[in-house]
Each structure stands twice: as C-alpha cells, then as structure tokens.
Design a protein around this motif. Sequence first.
Motif, PDB file in Angstrom:
ATOM      1  N   GLY A  53       0.821  -1.203   0.000  1.00 21.63           N
ATOM      2  CA  GLY A  53       0.000   0.000   0.000  1.00 21.63           C
ATOM      3  C   GLY A  53       0.858   1.258   0.000  1.00 21.63           C
ATOM      4  O   GLY A  53       1.801   1.371   0.789  1.00 21.63           O
ATOM      5  N   LYS A  54       0.546   2.186  -0.896  1.00 26.86           N
ATOM      6  CA  LYS A  54       1.343   3.406  -1.014  1.00 26.86           C
ATOM      7  C   LYS A  54       0.435   4.631  -1.186  1.00 26.86           C
ATOM      8  O   LYS A  54      -0.525   4.577  -1.954  1.00 26.86           O
ATOM      9  CB  LYS A  54       2.296   3.325  -2.213  1.00 26.86           C
ATOM     10  N   ILE A  55       0.758   5.693  -0.457  1.00 23.27           N
ATOM     11  CA  ILE A  55       0.101   6.985  -0.678  1.00 23.27           C
ATOM     12  C   ILE A  55       0.790   7.634  -1.872  1.00 23.27           C
ATOM     13  O   ILE A  55       1.975   7.980  -1.804  1.00 23.27           O
ATOM     14  CB  ILE A  55       0.196   7.877   0.577  1.00 23.27           C
ATOM     15  N   LYS A  56       0.069   7.771  -2.988  1.00 28.36           N
ATOM     16  CA  LYS A  56       0.669   8.246  -4.241  1.00 28.36           C
ATOM     17  C   LYS A  56       0.557   9.752  -4.416  1.00 28.36           C
ATOM     18  O   LYS A  56       1.219  10.331  -5.273  1.00 28.36           O
ATOM     19  CB  LYS A  56       0.013   7.538  -5.432  1.00 28.36           C
ATOM     20  N   GLY A  57      -0.292  10.395  -3.639  1.00 28.65           N
ATOM     21  CA  GLY A  57      -0.439  11.836  -3.773  1.00 28.65           C
ATOM     22  C   GLY A  57      -1.366  12.397  -2.718  1.00 28.65           C
ATOM     23  O   GLY A  57      -2.144  11.665  -2.095  1.00 28.65           O
ATOM     24  N   GLY A  58      -1.283  13.715  -2.515  1.00 30.40           N
ATOM     25  CA  GLY A  58      -2.159  14.383  -1.567  1.00 30.40           C
ATOM     26  C   GLY A  58      -1.521  14.570  -0.206  1.00 30.40           C
ATOM     27  O   GLY A  58      -0.397  14.123   0.054  1.00 30.40           O
ATOM     28  N   THR A  59      -2.255  15.234   0.676  1.00 29.88           N
ATOM     29  CA  THR A  59      -1.769  15.493   2.031  1.00 29.88           C
ATOM     30  C   THR A  59      -2.834  15.127   3.060  1.00 29.88           C
ATOM     31  O   THR A  59      -4.032  15.180   2.782  1.00 29.88           O
ATOM     32  CB  THR A  59      -1.406  16.991   2.222  1.00 29.88           C
ATOM     33  N   ILE A  60      -2.378  14.734   4.247  1.00 25.80           N
ATOM     34  CA  ILE A  60      -3.251  14.463   5.390  1.00 25.80           C
ATOM     35  C   ILE A  60      -2.727  15.309   6.543  1.00 25.80           C
ATOM     36  O   ILE A  60      -1.678  15.005   7.114  1.00 25.80           O
ATOM     37  CB  ILE A  60      -3.249  12.972   5.774  1.00 25.80           C
ATOM     38  N   ILE A  61      -3.429  16.398   6.849  1.00 25.28           N
ATOM     39  CA  ILE A  61      -3.011  17.288   7.933  1.00 25.28           C
ATOM     40  C   ILE A  61      -3.815  16.941   9.178  1.00 25.28           C
ATOM     41  O   ILE A  61      -5.028  17.120   9.215  1.00 25.28           O
ATOM     42  CB  ILE A  61      -3.231  18.778   7.563  1.00 25.28           C
ATOM     43  N   LEU A  62      -3.131  16.419  10.191  1.00 25.47           N
ATOM     44  CA  LEU A  62      -3.769  16.002  11.443  1.00 25.47           C
ATOM     45  C   LEU A  62      -3.236  16.859  12.579  1.00 25.47           C
ATOM     46  O   LEU A  62      -2.040  16.808  12.900  1.00 25.47           O
ATOM     47  CB  LEU A  62      -3.485  14.521  11.706  1.00 25.47           C
ATOM     48  N   ASN A  63      -4.115  17.663  13.159  1.00 25.88           N
ATOM     49  CA  ASN A  63      -3.746  18.542  14.266  1.00 25.88           C
ATOM     50  C   ASN A  63      -2.513  19.388  13.918  1.00 25.88           C
ATOM     51  O   ASN A  63      -1.607  19.565  14.736  1.00 25.88           O
ATOM     52  CB  ASN A  63      -3.485  17.719  15.530  1.00 25.88           C
ATOM     53  N   GLY A  64      -2.485  19.877  12.673  1.00 31.52           N
ATOM     54  CA  GLY A  64      -1.405  20.751  12.225  1.00 31.52           C
ATOM     55  C   GLY A  64      -0.175  20.051  11.686  1.00 31.52           C
ATOM     56  O   GLY A  64       0.758  20.702  11.226  1.00 31.52           O
ATOM     57  N   LYS A  65      -0.148  18.714  11.715  1.00 31.37           N
ATOM     58  CA  LYS A  65       1.022  17.958  11.230  1.00 31.37           C
ATOM     59  C   LYS A  65       0.665  17.183   9.963  1.00 31.37           C
ATOM     60  O   LYS A  65      -0.409  16.600   9.860  1.00 31.37           O
ATOM     61  CB  LYS A  65       1.505  16.992  12.309  1.00 31.37           C
ATOM     62  N   ASP A  66       1.599  17.181   8.998  1.00 30.72           N
ATOM     63  CA  ASP A  66       1.395  16.457   7.744  1.00 30.72           C
ATOM     64  C   ASP A  66       1.789  14.999   7.949  1.00 30.72           C
ATOM     65  O   ASP A  66       2.976  14.656   8.024  1.00 30.72           O
ATOM     66  CB  ASP A  66       2.232  17.092   6.625  1.00 30.72           C
ATOM     67  N   VAL A  67       0.775  14.131   8.033  1.00 33.65           N
ATOM     68  CA  VAL A  67       1.000  12.709   8.283  1.00 33.65           C
ATOM     69  C   VAL A  67       1.780  12.062   7.142  1.00 33.65           C
ATOM     70  O   VAL A  67       2.620  11.188   7.357  1.00 33.65           O
ATOM     71  CB  VAL A  67      -0.357  11.990   8.486  1.00 33.65           C
ATOM     72  N   THR A  68       1.530  12.503   5.914  1.00 37.62           N
ATOM     73  CA  THR A  68       2.184  11.875   4.751  1.00 37.62           C
ATOM     74  C   THR A  68       3.695  12.111   4.744  1.00 37.62           C
ATOM     75  O   THR A  68       4.436  11.348   4.127  1.00 37.62           O
ATOM     76  CB  THR A  68       1.581  12.393   3.430  1.00 37.62           C
ATOM     77  N   ALA A  69       4.147  13.162   5.408  1.00 33.30           N
ATOM     78  CA  ALA A  69       5.579  13.475   5.438  1.00 33.30           C
ATOM     79  C   ALA A  69       6.240  13.071   6.749  1.00 33.30           C
ATOM     80  O   ALA A  69       7.452  13.231   6.909  1.00 33.30           O
ATOM     81  CB  ALA A  69       5.784  14.969   5.195  1.00 33.30           C
ATOM     82  N   ALA A  70       5.469  12.529   7.674  1.00 30.00           N
ATOM     83  CA  ALA A  70       6.002  12.189   8.999  1.00 30.00           C
ATOM     84  C   ALA A  70       6.849  10.924   8.942  1.00 30.00           C
ATOM     85  O   ALA A  70       6.610  10.017   8.135  1.00 30.00           O
ATOM     86  CB  ALA A  70       4.851  11.999   9.985  1.00 30.00           C
TER      87      ALA A  70
END
Length: 324
Positions: free
Chosen positions: A63-80
Amino acid sequence: MERLLEIKDLYVEYQTDDARVFAVNGINLKVGKGETLGLVGETGAGKTTTALSIMRLLPEKVGKIKGGTIILNGKDVTAATEADMRLLRGETVSMIFQDPMTSLNPVLTVGDQIAEVLDLHKKYRNKEEVESRVDEILKMVGLPPERKNDYPHQFSGGMKQRIVIAIALACEPLLLLADEPTTALDVTIQAQVLALMDELKQNLNTAMILITHDLGVVAKSCDRVAIMYAGEIIETGTVEQIFSGDHHHPYTVGLFESIPDLKKKTRRLHPIDGLMPDPTDLPEGCKFHTRCPQCMDICKNKIPSPMEKEGHVICCHLYNETTD
C-alpha cells in the motif's frame, strides 16, 4: 469549529506483482474537533484504506500513498517519519479495528494490553499508577476492573469490543477512527457499544470518523456524512442534508432505496443494479455511470465537478451547471 483533520486530493494504491489497485482516488475530507463524520459506502469503496492512510498503517511494500496530504492537528502525516507516527498513534489518533476477535493479542491479559498503550505514551511514575489508570479505563467502558487479569478468550464479543475501545481511548486521543465497530455484534450489544462511544465522545470531546454500512447508525451517531464510491467521495453534507434533503447523488438514492421502509408496503426491496467496478480497471468519467439509471453521455467520459450549496456537496452531472 476548529479543524482537526484535513485530507486534500488523497490517492492511495495497492501494488502487487499481479495488479495495481486504485483504492482511493483524490478524496477531500475535513473533520472538526469534537465532530463525528460518518463514512458510508459499499464494501471495497476505500473507507478502511482511508482510515489506514490516516494512521499510516497501510500494508508495507504493497500500500502506497501516491499523492495528496493528510493534515492532522497541524502535522502532515504523509511526510512524517515512522518515529513521529508512533508518537501520534494512540495519543493524537486511535483506531477501533473492524473485528474485535482478531484485534487483541490472545497471549496477553487485557490489562497488560491497555497498560502497554499507557507505557508508550504517558510518563507514569510507577506501576501502581498505571494499574490505577487501567482500572479507571475498564470502569469507563463498563467492565469490572477485577477482570483485567483475564485473557481475550474469556470475554464475549461485546466485551472484547469494549476492551478494544478502552485501548483506543486510553490516552484520550483527539481523533478516533471506528471501522465498523458494531458489525460483529448482535443488535442489543450494538446499541450498547454505540451509546458507550457517544458518551465517551461527549466526556472527552473526541472527534470521530465512523465507518459503517448501517445508515441507521449514521443517523443516530453522526454530525456529517460522506458517501464514498470506488475510491471517491461523491456526496457530503450534514445528517439532515443527506437524510432529508431534496437533491442527492443517484448512488445515495440507491442506498436509501435498499433500506426497508416500515411505512410502505412493497413486495421487494430495490437494490442498486450491478456491481462496483473493478478497482484495477476503473471506468472513465463518473465511476458510477455503469450502474446509474440516470446516466447521460457526458457521464461516460467526463468526471463531474463538485457542486456545493450551503455545505452540501454533490459530484454529479445532474447538478452541474456546466452540463449541456
């Protein structure tokens, strides 16, 4: 309402040697603090994949996130980093998985499984403080603290679900992802679990994404609803807009027509014809056009733009002002 979660243009794929599965295709979602969002759709629509993406628990190497962002409580989950995610899971976001029977470790007592979450995230000074907190959490979900030394196989299905909820809520997370939390339970226990989740949500002001097939559960528990089909959000709105509004996506209409109406006498229900498209080979245009009774030529080759009115969003050419 202060925003807790914002998903923008999220794309998720599963890649194997045999196929490439387009599980989530450009969804947008927002959840405010203390709000409950119902995520509704058929099996295979991408609901669980969306929740796993927020937790960053997609199957490794597949499973891979291929695009987009998920901002959770001010933090970007996709870049964490994974280290960052370990700190977020449990404390900022928790998940109640679909089957309580397989979500618990059979060789650890339930008390140890709750204590493990507390040890990872909270700095308790000694074991006595942890044990005291475990007792509090068990009482909170309606279980006697004396049973913390029992193993999962010694509990009924409803009790196991309560334990799973206890583990998820142990650190009082800001966001709870509930993946069909009542599917494996009988109707009476379903009502108890939903009442429990609602009570805890009120006490802790926890936001929740409730993934379910049951529109009755949505009507009772949710503030807003998102209808998902073939990896896309095709309609969103408040519970009142979805259940009582005048205009709906044809798929939403089909879902409601599949529910028995006690006020109408009918010989048969009216299920949606056909099956959801193969996620490895999705049709062009509107993904629902192969099953839609109101399909037009434009639906077969052009993806509909979202049309919004007072927060009610529908992605359908029937309501698109630019449709010829």
